[in-house]
Write an enzyme that holds these catalytic residues in place. Structure first.
Site, PDB file in Angstrom:
ATOM      1  N   ASP A  30       0.845  -1.195   0.000  1.00 51.27           N
ATOM      2  CA  ASP A  30       0.000   0.000   0.000  1.00 51.27           C
ATOM      3  C   ASP A  30       0.887   1.254   0.000  1.00 51.27           C
ATOM      4  OD1 ASP A  30      -3.199   0.551   1.097  1.00 51.27           O
ATOM      5  OD2 ASP A  30      -1.756   2.197   1.146  1.00 51.27           O
ATOM      6  N   ASN A  86     -12.642  -2.712   2.784  1.00 56.86           N
ATOM      7  CA  ASN A  86     -13.436  -1.493   2.921  1.00 56.86           C
ATOM      8  C   ASN A  86     -14.411  -1.497   1.751  1.00 56.86           C
ATOM      9  OD1 ASN A  86     -12.103  -0.488   5.211  1.00 56.86           O
ATOM     10  ND2 ASN A  86     -10.465   0.361   3.947  1.00 56.86           N
ATOM     11  N   GLY A  92     -15.182   3.739   3.769  1.00 61.80           N
ATOM     12  CA  GLY A  92     -13.975   4.442   3.339  1.00 61.80           C
ATOM     13  C   GLY A  92     -13.309   3.843   2.113  1.00 61.80           C
ATOM     14  N   GLN A  93     -14.076   3.111   1.291  1.00 66.44           N
ATOM     15  CA  GLN A  93     -13.479   2.561   0.070  1.00 66.44           C
ATOM     16  C   GLN A  93     -13.155   3.701  -0.897  1.00 66.44           C
ATOM     17  OE1 GLN A  93     -15.842  -0.303  -2.156  1.00 66.44           O
ATOM     18  NE2 GLN A  93     -14.160  -0.747  -3.561  1.00 66.44           N
ATOM     19  N   HIS A  99     -10.436  -4.926  -3.055  1.00 65.96           N
ATOM     20  CA  HIS A  99      -9.080  -5.215  -2.570  1.00 65.96           C
ATOM     21  C   HIS A  99      -9.146  -5.616  -1.107  1.00 65.96           C
ATOM     22  CE1 HIS A  99      -9.915  -0.876  -2.399  1.00 65.96           C
ATOM     23  NE2 HIS A  99      -9.245  -0.846  -1.257  1.00 65.96           N
ATOM     24  N   HIS A 101      -7.168  -5.689   2.272  1.00 70.82           N
ATOM     25  CA  HIS A 101      -6.018  -5.135   2.990  1.00 70.82           C
ATOM     26  C   HIS A 101      -5.470  -6.219   3.917  1.00 70.82           C
ATOM     27  CE1 HIS A 101      -6.693  -0.694   2.339  1.00 70.82           C
ATOM     28  NE2 HIS A 101      -7.915  -1.121   2.072  1.00 70.82           N
TER      29      HIS A 101
END
Ligand code: DGP
Length: 113
Positions: A30, A86, A92-93, A99, A101
């Protein structure tokens, strides 16, 4: 998908710090890490969010978790790690390519903020 930043990363059109790749899955560090280890695990196929996952994608979604297991083992995250999707604006995407995390290397609180 055209104009999807994560599709471009998976295709190698945008550089990334890759940690894992196979025919179906791509994983990379990230850009804005929230933990000592923070890796994004994505399907190469474009899926925007959980609502777009179909029965046909069940195997693919499982591959994300299996990749997470291997990446965590490789990173030596013996004491655990957090896996998060998310999904949607309230969560909060920011990037509309599903994806997972994988975060580790520190302790996480619960409930999540
Ligand atoms: P989310 O908020 O769940 O949509 O997380 C998106 C994550 O993607 C965020 O932590 C930052 C990361 N990110 C966004 N753009 C890029 C990029 O171009 N490269 C990398 N490596 N990470 C990115």
């Amino acid at each position: 998908m055209k104009d999807c930043i994560f599709c471009k990363i998976a295709a190698g059109e945008i550089p990334s710090d890759k940690v894992f790749e196979d025919e179906y899955v791509y994983a990379f560090r990230d850009l804005n890490p929230q933990a000592p280890e923070h890796i994004l695990i994505i399907p190469k196929q474009h899926i925007s969010r959980v609502e777009d996952v179909t029965d046909e994608d069940r195997g693919l979604m499982g591959r994300l978790v299996v990749a997470a297991k291997h990446i965590a083992a490789e990173a030596g995250l013996k004491k655990g790690y957090r896996l998060v999707f998310n999904n949607g604006p309230d969560a909060g995407q920011e990037v509309e390519h599903i994806h997972l995390h994988l975060m580790g290397g520190r302790r996480f609180s619960w409930p999540a903020g």
